[in-house]
Design a protein around this motif. Structure first.
Motif, mmCIF file in Angstrom:
data_model
loop_
_atom_site.group_PDB
_atom_site.id
_atom_site.type_symbol
_atom_site.label_atom_id
_atom_site.label_comp_id
_atom_site.label_asym_id
_atom_site.label_seq_id
_atom_site.Cartn_x
_atom_site.Cartn_y
_atom_site.Cartn_z
ATOM 1 N N ILE A 1 0.865 -1.172 0.000
ATOM 2 C CA ILE A 1 0.000 0.000 0.000
ATOM 3 C C ILE A 1 0.905 1.227 0.000
ATOM 4 O O ILE A 1 1.796 1.341 0.831
ATOM 5 C CB ILE A 1 -0.906 0.025 1.249
ATOM 6 N N ARG A 2 0.685 2.130 -0.943
ATOM 7 C CA ARG A 2 1.490 3.354 -0.996
ATOM 8 C C ARG A 2 0.611 4.535 -1.355
ATOM 9 O O ARG A 2 -0.450 4.374 -1.942
ATOM 10 C CB ARG A 2 2.654 3.204 -1.978
ATOM 11 N N ARG A 3 1.097 5.705 -1.000
ATOM 12 C CA ARG A 3 0.402 6.946 -1.333
ATOM 13 C C ARG A 3 1.154 7.600 -2.474
ATOM 14 O O ARG A 3 2.366 7.760 -2.407
ATOM 15 C CB ARG A 3 0.370 7.886 -0.139
ATOM 16 N N GLU A 4 0.440 7.976 -3.523
ATOM 17 C CA GLU A 4 1.054 8.582 -4.698
ATOM 18 C C GLU A 4 0.393 9.921 -4.993
ATOM 19 O O GLU A 4 -0.808 10.068 -4.820
ATOM 20 C CB GLU A 4 0.905 7.672 -5.917
ATOM 21 N N THR A 5 1.208 10.870 -5.460
ATOM 22 C CA THR A 5 0.677 12.161 -5.889
ATOM 23 C C THR A 5 1.197 12.532 -7.268
ATOM 24 O O THR A 5 0.725 13.503 -7.848
ATOM 25 C CB THR A 5 1.063 13.287 -4.916
ATOM 26 N N SER A 6 2.155 11.794 -7.798
ATOM 27 C CA SER A 6 2.767 12.164 -9.070
ATOM 28 C C SER A 6 1.775 12.029 -10.217
ATOM 29 O O SER A 6 1.071 11.029 -10.342
ATOM 30 C CB SER A 6 3.985 11.281 -9.350
ATOM 31 N N GLY A 7 1.717 13.074 -11.041
ATOM 32 C CA GLY A 7 0.840 13.060 -12.200
ATOM 33 C C GLY A 7 -0.618 13.280 -11.879
ATOM 34 O O GLY A 7 -1.490 13.067 -12.723
ATOM 35 N N ARG A 8 -0.919 13.715 -10.650
ATOM 36 C CA ARG A 8 -2.314 13.888 -10.255
ATOM 37 C C ARG A 8 -2.597 15.308 -9.770
ATOM 38 O O ARG A 8 -3.508 15.517 -8.985
ATOM 39 C CB ARG A 8 -2.671 12.871 -9.180
ATOM 40 N N LYS A 9 -1.763 16.246 -10.175
ATOM 41 C CA LYS A 9 -1.924 17.662 -9.817
ATOM 42 C C LYS A 9 -1.968 17.861 -8.307
ATOM 43 O O LYS A 9 -2.753 18.648 -7.785
ATOM 44 C CB LYS A 9 -3.166 18.244 -10.472
ATOM 45 N N GLY A 10 -1.160 17.108 -7.555
ATOM 46 C CA GLY A 10 -1.064 17.264 -6.109
ATOM 47 C C GLY A 10 -2.095 16.496 -5.316
ATOM 48 O O GLY A 10 -2.026 16.438 -4.090
ATOM 49 N N LYS A 11 -3.060 15.904 -5.982
ATOM 50 C CA LYS A 11 -4.078 15.125 -5.279
ATOM 51 C C LYS A 11 -3.495 13.774 -4.876
ATOM 52 O O LYS A 11 -2.873 13.084 -5.676
ATOM 53 C CB LYS A 11 -5.302 14.891 -6.172
#
Length: 124
Positions: A51-61
């Motif tokens: 399980i990981r948290r990603e923000t890349s390519g999602r406009k900071g979301k």
């Protein structure tokens, strides 16, 4: 990989059977290519759900991704639906990876451990 000439010469339609799979050369109704690919994907997994948290390519979301779940596509869709309901948010399933909107790592970890999976929190 077959040569370009072999690919161009292959049968793609038969009046007797209809559409033909270009890979296994059998009618699409009898084609097992997708099932074999699914079995190979499951066989390559190591049994640990990450399980990981990603923000890349999602406009900071932020999006929480769950990967490495050893289930078939239909079972994975059902699991994604229950996890989204548990978190109370939206999400999607892409290429065997469940994406849940927002940061729900601890909730997802508790739910997946309750279901009997070995879970690791990956990334920073």
């Amino acid at each position: 990989m077959a040569s370009l000439q072999d690919q161009l010469r292959g049968l793609v339609y038969s009046t007797e059977h209809g559409d033909i799979c270009p890979d296994c050369r059998s009618p699409l109704a009898e084609c097992r290519c997708a099932a074999l690919a699914e079995q190979q994907r499951i066989a390559t997994l190591d049994g640990i759900v990450r399980i990981r948290r990603e923000t890349s390519g999602r406009k900071g979301k932020g999006v929480t991704t769950v990967s490495g779940v050893p289930l078939t596509d239909t079972e994975l869709k059902a699991l994604a639906k229950t996890l989204k309901q548990r978190c109370g948010t939206g999400g999607s399933l892409r290429d065997g990876i469940i994406e849940i909107q927002g940061d729900h790592r601890e909730t997802l970890k508790a739910e997946l451990e309750r279901r009997g999976y070995r879970v690791k929190l990956a990334g920073g």
